[in-house]
Scaffold this motif. Structure first.
Motif, PDB file in Angstrom:
ATOM      1  N   UNK A   1     -31.203  36.777  96.715  1.00  0.00           N
ATOM      2  CA  UNK A   1     -32.157  35.997  96.389  1.00  0.00           C
ATOM      3  C   UNK A   1     -33.680  36.357  96.817  1.00  0.00           C
ATOM      4  N   UNK A   2     -33.757  36.684  97.729  1.00  0.00           N
ATOM      5  CA  UNK A   2     -35.236  37.037  98.351  1.00  0.00           C
ATOM      6  C   UNK A   2     -35.861  38.187  97.602  1.00  0.00           C
ATOM      7  N   UNK A   3     -35.031  39.410  97.264  1.00  0.00           N
ATOM      8  CA  UNK A   3     -35.575  40.418  96.711  1.00  0.00           C
ATOM      9  C   UNK A   3     -35.396  40.591  95.173  1.00  0.00           C
ATOM     10  N   UNK A   4     -34.521  39.812  94.779  1.00  0.00           N
ATOM     11  CA  UNK A   4     -34.269  39.761  93.300  1.00  0.00           C
ATOM     12  C   UNK A   4     -33.080  40.853  92.920  1.00  0.00           C
ATOM     13  N   UNK A   5     -32.371  40.582  91.874  1.00  0.00           N
ATOM     14  CA  UNK A   5     -31.345  41.554  91.550  1.00  0.00           C
ATOM     15  C   UNK A   5     -31.727  42.976  91.468  1.00  0.00           C
ATOM     16  N   UNK A   6     -32.787  43.317  90.882  1.00  0.00           N
ATOM     17  CA  UNK A   6     -33.391  44.829  90.638  1.00  0.00           C
ATOM     18  C   UNK A   6     -33.736  45.337  92.030  1.00  0.00           C
ATOM     19  N   UNK A   7     -34.494  44.537  92.970  1.00  0.00           N
ATOM     20  CA  UNK A   7     -34.875  45.542  94.017  1.00  0.00           C
ATOM     21  C   UNK A   7     -33.425  45.481  95.122  1.00  0.00           C
ATOM     22  N   UNK A   8     -32.839  44.360  94.986  1.00  0.00           N
ATOM     23  CA  UNK A   8     -31.596  44.406  95.891  1.00  0.00           C
ATOM     24  C   UNK A   8     -30.750  45.597  95.375  1.00  0.00           C
TER      25      UNK A   8
ATOM     26  N   UNK B   1     -25.080  49.540  83.285  1.00  0.00           N
ATOM     27  CA  UNK B   1     -24.116  48.519  82.364  1.00  0.00           C
ATOM     28  C   UNK B   1     -24.140  47.291  83.101  1.00  0.00           C
ATOM     29  N   UNK B   2     -24.473  47.227  84.082  1.00  0.00           N
ATOM     30  CA  UNK B   2     -24.340  45.661  84.800  1.00  0.00           C
ATOM     31  C   UNK B   2     -25.990  45.174  84.363  1.00  0.00           C
ATOM     32  N   UNK B   3     -26.754  45.717  84.542  1.00  0.00           N
ATOM     33  CA  UNK B   3     -28.287  45.210  84.334  1.00  0.00           C
ATOM     34  C   UNK B   3     -28.790  45.330  83.063  1.00  0.00           C
ATOM     35  N   UNK B   4     -28.472  46.451  82.281  1.00  0.00           N
ATOM     36  CA  UNK B   4     -29.051  46.705  81.037  1.00  0.00           C
ATOM     37  C   UNK B   4     -28.239  46.533  79.785  1.00  0.00           C
ATOM     38  N   UNK B   5     -27.050  46.607  79.919  1.00  0.00           N
ATOM     39  CA  UNK B   5     -26.400  46.311  78.496  1.00  0.00           C
ATOM     40  C   UNK B   5     -26.154  44.838  78.109  1.00  0.00           C
ATOM     41  N   UNK B   6     -26.018  44.483  76.797  1.00  0.00           N
ATOM     42  CA  UNK B   6     -25.857  43.167  76.349  1.00  0.00           C
ATOM     43  C   UNK B   6     -24.470  42.719  76.614  1.00  0.00           C
ATOM     44  N   UNK B   7     -24.154  41.714  77.685  1.00  0.00           N
ATOM     45  CA  UNK B   7     -23.259  41.413  78.082  1.00  0.00           C
ATOM     46  C   UNK B   7     -22.067  41.169  77.187  1.00  0.00           C
ATOM     47  N   UNK B   8     -22.610  40.630  76.105  1.00  0.00           N
ATOM     48  CA  UNK B   8     -21.566  39.935  74.993  1.00  0.00           C
ATOM     49  C   UNK B   8     -20.768  41.198  74.470  1.00  0.00           C
TER      50      UNK B   8
ATOM     51  N   UNK C   1     -19.719  36.347  87.426  1.00  0.00           N
ATOM     52  CA  UNK C   1     -20.392  37.311  86.784  1.00  0.00           C
ATOM     53  C   UNK C   1     -21.840  37.308  87.497  1.00  0.00           C
ATOM     54  N   UNK C   2     -22.281  35.956  87.783  1.00  0.00           N
ATOM     55  CA  UNK C   2     -23.677  35.853  88.180  1.00  0.00           C
ATOM     56  C   UNK C   2     -23.839  36.163  89.498  1.00  0.00           C
ATOM     57  N   UNK C   3     -22.618  36.227  90.399  1.00  0.00           N
ATOM     58  CA  UNK C   3     -22.508  36.638  91.772  1.00  0.00           C
ATOM     59  C   UNK C   3     -22.610  38.301  92.009  1.00  0.00           C
ATOM     60  N   UNK C   4     -21.908  38.882  91.023  1.00  0.00           N
ATOM     61  CA  UNK C   4     -21.856  40.376  91.135  1.00  0.00           C
ATOM     62  C   UNK C   4     -22.790  40.852  90.039  1.00  0.00           C
ATOM     63  N   UNK C   5     -23.459  40.338  89.319  1.00  0.00           N
ATOM     64  CA  UNK C   5     -24.388  40.796  88.352  1.00  0.00           C
ATOM     65  C   UNK C   5     -23.580  41.380  87.156  1.00  0.00           C
ATOM     66  N   UNK C   6     -22.474  41.050  86.960  1.00  0.00           N
ATOM     67  CA  UNK C   6     -21.558  41.355  85.746  1.00  0.00           C
ATOM     68  C   UNK C   6     -21.653  39.927  84.956  1.00  0.00           C
TER      69      UNK C   6
END
Length: 288
Positions: A10-17, A45-52, A138-143
Motif C-alpha cells: 500500500x505504501x510503495x504501490x504495486x510496481x515498486x513493491x 503477465x500480472x501487471x501488463x497483460x489485459x486480465x480479460x 486477484x487484487x491481493x496478489x495482483x492477478x
C-alpha cells in the motif's frame, strides 16, 4: 506476514513493491521493459497483460465449457451444484462426500473436502463460503483476472481411487516455444506435512532444475500412472495459444480429470535453481 506485505504494498504501490520483492526473492533486478526470464514474464503477465484474456480460464466454473470443447466432457469432475449464495437447505440433497469450493481464487480455505456431510457445521460453512465470494483474491496478489467473472460456489463429486485413496494431481508446465510445445511435470507430495517436490522432463526423468528448492525431493521410487503421456498430451491441448500455462490434472484409476489452469505460477515468487534455468525457461516461453 500478509499484513506486513499488504502495508508495504500500500505504501510503495504495486510496481515498486514488486521491484523490491523481486530483487529480494530472485537476487537480480527485474527487467520491466523487456522481460526475458520466466520469473520476469510471470510479473509482466500480472501487471501488463489485459486480465480479460485469462478470466474465463482461471474461474473454476466458466473454464468447464472450454475444457469440454477442447478435450471432452469426460475429463471434467462431475458437477453437483452451482450457487451464487449458499443456504442451509442446499445441503439437504447433497451426498455424504463432496468437494465444496469457490470458483474464484486458488486453493486453501476456499476449498473444503467433505468426507462426512453429517459432521459439518452447516451454519459456519455457509457463512465462510458466502464471505469468500466477496474476497478479491486477484487484487491481493495482483492477478486481476481472478476478480472479473462473477464468483460462484460449486459442489463437485468426490473423486477417489478404487482403494479409497485421494487422487494425485500433476501440474504440467507447458511452454509452446517456436517449434513443438515443451512440458515439465511438477509432482508435489505430502504438502501438509513434509512437503516434497520434483520437476520431471516429458520422458519422466528428473529435470536439471528445481522450483522452490527449499522442498525435499520426491522419493526415487515414485511411480507415474500408466496414462501419464496421455495426461501430458491433453494438458498441451488445453495450453495451446497461451505461450505458457500450468495445467493441473488428476489421474484416478487410469481416468484423467482436469483440475485447473494457472497462468502465473507462484505469482512470480518461487525461486528457480540453478538460476540459469530462470532464463532458459523464459526463452521457452514465446508470447502469444
Amino acid at each position: 506476514m500478509n499484513i506486513i506485505r499488504d502495508i508495504i504494498r500500500f505504501i510503495f504501490g504495486a510496481e515498486n513493491y514488486t521491484r523490491i520483492r523481486f530483487f529480494l526473492t530472485h537476487h537480480y533486478f527485474i527487467n520491466r521493459v523487456s522481460p526475458q526470464t520466466f520469473s520476469e514474464k510471470i510479473i509482466s503477465r500480472k501487471l501488463d497483460d489485459d486480465p480479460k484474456k485469462y478470466s474465463l480460464f482461471v474461474d473454476k466454473y466458466t473454464v468447464r465449457e472450454y475444457v469440454e470443447r477442447k478435450i471432452g466432457k469426460e475429463h471434467l469432475i462431475p458437477l453437483i451444484k452451482v450457487k451464487n449464495f449458499l443456504e442451509l437447505t442446499d445441503f439437504d440433497d447433497l451426498p455424504d462426500e463432496f468437494v465444496l469450493k469457490t470458483s474464484n481464487g486458488g486453493g486453501g480455505k476456499n476449498v473444503l473436502v467433505v468426507e462426512d456431510k453429517n459432521k459439518l457445521d452447516f451454519h459456519k460453512v455457509c457463512s465462510d463460503f458466502n464471505r469468500y465470494l466477496n474476497i478479491k483474491m486477484g487484487d491481493i496478489v495482483d492477478e486481476h483476472f481472478y476478480d472479473i467473472e462473477p464468483a460462484s460456489i460449486i459442489v463437485e463429486k468426490m473423486i477417489k481411487n478404487s482403494d479409497d485413496t485421494p487422487p494425485f494431481d500433476y501440474k504440467i508446465h507447458v511452454f509452446e516455444t517456436y517449434e513443438e510445445p515443451v512440458a515439465f511435470i511438477q509432482v508435489d507430495k505430502d504438502r501438509f506435512s513434509e512437503h516434497k517436490r520434483t520437476i520431471y522432463n516429458e520422458d519422466l526423468t528428473v529435470a536439471d532444475f528445481k522450483i522452490q528448492p527449499k522442498y525435499a525431493d520426491v522419493e526415487d521410487d515414485f511411480v507415474f500412472p500408466d496414462n501419464i503421456y496421455e495426461l501430458i498430451r491433453l494438458a498441451k491441448v488445453l495450453a495451446k495459444g497461451f505461450g505458457y500455462v500450468r495445467v493441473d490434472m488428476y489421474s484416478v484409476d487410469n481416468h484423467i480429470y482436469f483440475g485447473e489452469m494457472t497462468f502465473c505460477h507462484g505469482s512470480g515468487w518461487e525461486k528457480i535453481k540453478p538460476s540459469e534455468f530462470d532464463c532458459k525457461l523464459g526463452k521457452l516461453w514465446i508470447n502469444k
